[in-house]
Design a protein around this motif. Structure first.
Motif, mmCIF file in Angstrom:
data_model
loop_
_atom_site.group_PDB
_atom_site.id
_atom_site.type_symbol
_atom_site.label_atom_id
_atom_site.label_comp_id
_atom_site.label_asym_id
_atom_site.label_seq_id
_atom_site.Cartn_x
_atom_site.Cartn_y
_atom_site.Cartn_z
ATOM 1 N N TRP A 28 2.000 -40.940 -97.885
ATOM 2 C CA TRP A 28 3.000 -40.366 -97.037
ATOM 3 C C TRP A 28 2.607 -38.756 -97.373
ATOM 4 N N GLY A 29 2.355 -38.370 -98.583
ATOM 5 C CA GLY A 29 2.281 -36.947 -98.668
ATOM 6 C C GLY A 29 0.952 -36.504 -97.959
ATOM 7 N N THR A 30 -0.130 -37.096 -98.011
ATOM 8 C CA THR A 30 -1.295 -36.899 -97.277
ATOM 9 C C THR A 30 -1.357 -36.795 -95.906
ATOM 10 N N LEU A 31 -0.132 -37.590 -95.495
ATOM 11 C CA LEU A 31 0.188 -37.781 -93.882
ATOM 12 C C LEU A 31 1.074 -36.405 -93.492
ATOM 13 N N ALA A 32 1.781 -36.149 -94.482
ATOM 14 C CA ALA A 32 2.810 -35.075 -94.256
ATOM 15 C C ALA A 32 2.095 -33.633 -94.227
ATOM 16 N N VAL A 33 1.087 -33.511 -95.203
ATOM 17 C CA VAL A 33 0.459 -32.397 -95.261
ATOM 18 C C VAL A 33 -0.685 -32.307 -93.735
ATOM 19 N N ALA A 34 -1.147 -33.427 -93.399
ATOM 20 C CA ALA A 34 -2.044 -33.279 -92.179
ATOM 21 C C ALA A 34 -1.105 -32.971 -90.949
ATOM 22 N N GLU A 35 -0.009 -33.667 -90.877
ATOM 23 C CA GLU A 35 0.728 -33.430 -89.658
ATOM 24 C C GLU A 35 1.484 -31.952 -89.628
ATOM 25 N N SER A 64 1.740 -18.194 -92.837
ATOM 26 C CA SER A 64 1.026 -18.036 -91.500
ATOM 27 C C SER A 64 0.050 -16.963 -91.743
ATOM 28 N N LYS A 65 -0.879 -16.716 -90.418
ATOM 29 C CA LYS A 65 -2.009 -15.701 -90.389
ATOM 30 C C LYS A 65 -1.347 -14.643 -90.691
ATOM 31 N N ASP A 66 -0.173 -14.281 -90.059
ATOM 32 C CA ASP A 66 0.331 -12.770 -90.312
ATOM 33 C C ASP A 66 0.962 -12.687 -91.359
ATOM 34 N N GLY A 67 0.755 -13.592 -92.390
ATOM 35 C CA GLY A 67 1.391 -13.425 -93.843
ATOM 36 C C GLY A 67 2.903 -13.882 -93.928
ATOM 37 N N HIS A 68 3.457 -14.258 -93.138
ATOM 38 C CA HIS A 68 4.972 -14.871 -93.105
ATOM 39 C C HIS A 68 4.904 -16.164 -93.728
ATOM 40 N N GLU A 69 5.706 -16.292 -94.864
ATOM 41 C CA GLU A 69 5.865 -17.587 -95.745
ATOM 42 C C GLU A 69 7.395 -18.264 -95.204
ATOM 43 N N PHE A 70 7.212 -19.379 -95.237
ATOM 44 C CA PHE A 70 8.236 -20.410 -94.934
ATOM 45 C C PHE A 70 8.286 -21.752 -95.402
ATOM 46 N N GLY A 71 9.175 -22.493 -95.626
ATOM 47 C CA GLY A 71 9.134 -23.966 -96.190
ATOM 48 C C GLY A 71 9.370 -24.834 -94.929
ATOM 49 N N VAL A 72 8.796 -25.914 -94.981
ATOM 50 C CA VAL A 72 9.097 -27.036 -94.260
ATOM 51 C C VAL A 72 9.373 -28.342 -94.805
ATOM 52 N N MET A 76 -12.548 -23.486 -90.984
ATOM 53 C CA MET A 76 -11.614 -22.903 -91.986
ATOM 54 C C MET A 76 -10.497 -23.930 -92.252
ATOM 55 N N ARG A 77 -9.953 -24.187 -91.180
ATOM 56 C CA ARG A 77 -8.786 -25.329 -91.231
ATOM 57 C C ARG A 77 -9.456 -26.821 -91.837
ATOM 58 N N ARG A 78 -10.461 -27.196 -91.258
ATOM 59 C CA ARG A 78 -10.962 -28.514 -92.200
ATOM 60 C C ARG A 78 -11.239 -28.236 -93.511
ATOM 61 N N LEU A 79 -11.659 -27.096 -93.956
ATOM 62 C CA LEU A 79 -12.024 -26.998 -95.353
ATOM 63 C C LEU A 79 -10.615 -26.872 -95.898
ATOM 64 N N THR A 80 -9.731 -26.175 -95.503
ATOM 65 C CA THR A 80 -8.276 -26.151 -96.179
ATOM 66 C C THR A 80 -7.770 -27.755 -96.155
ATOM 67 N N LEU A 81 -7.920 -28.272 -95.235
ATOM 68 C CA LEU A 81 -7.302 -29.702 -95.269
ATOM 69 C C LEU A 81 -8.132 -30.681 -96.321
ATOM 70 N N LEU A 82 -9.248 -30.411 -96.110
ATOM 71 C CA LEU A 82 -9.916 -31.266 -97.183
ATOM 72 C C LEU A 82 -9.426 -30.814 -98.632
ATOM 73 N N PHE A 83 -9.594 -29.565 -99.142
ATOM 74 C CA PHE A 83 -9.127 -29.065 -100.268
ATOM 75 C C PHE A 83 -7.826 -29.487 -100.559
ATOM 76 N N ARG A 139 0.856 -28.991 -86.676
ATOM 77 C CA ARG A 139 1.795 -28.507 -86.203
ATOM 78 C C ARG A 139 2.104 -27.002 -86.309
ATOM 79 N N TYR A 140 1.933 -26.427 -87.513
ATOM 80 C CA TYR A 140 2.291 -24.902 -87.749
ATOM 81 C C TYR A 140 0.947 -24.164 -87.755
#
Length: 104
Positions: free
Chosen positions: A30-37, A72-80, A1-8, A41-42
């Motif tokens: 750099w945007g692609t790198l920021a998304v992947a990292e 997050s998986k529990d529905g919490h939204e946050f910015g990074v 699922m994570r791979r599919l999300t990252l690919l999307f 991490r989170y």
């Protein structure tokens, strides 16, 4: 699922960041790198992305800044806020910094 999300997200970033046919903005890499990292991490879904700009600090250091909105998986939204520092002459990454924010 994570791979599919990252690919999307990678495909979305590539298609939405294209300014004109065949042209790619300077920050796409750099945007692609920021998304992947951030994904690594989170372990949360990235639901929004914004390029915040570039800062040239000195001859051998530039920064690209991004804000990603995660859910997050529990529905919490946050910015990074993600800051990628690199050497603009070689594109060598120096640091990647993350700062979490609950504000949109």
């Amino acid at each position: 699922m994570r791979r599919l999300t990252l690919l999307f997200l990678a495909l979305f970033l590539f298609s939405s960041l294209t300014v004109s046919v065949g042209a790619e903005p300077h920050y796409a890499k750099w945007g692609t790198l920021a998304v992947a990292e951030t994904q690594k991490r989170y372990h949360a879904n990235i639901i929004d992305y914004k390029y915040m700009g570039r800062t040239e600090i000195m001859a051998k250091k530039s920064e690209e800044k991004f804000k990603l909105w995660l859910k997050s998986k529990d529905g919490h939204e946050f910015g990074v806020f993600v800051t990628v520092q690199y050497d603009p002459s070689t594109d060598a990454i120096q640091t990647i910094q993350f700062k979490v924010s609950d504000q949109s």
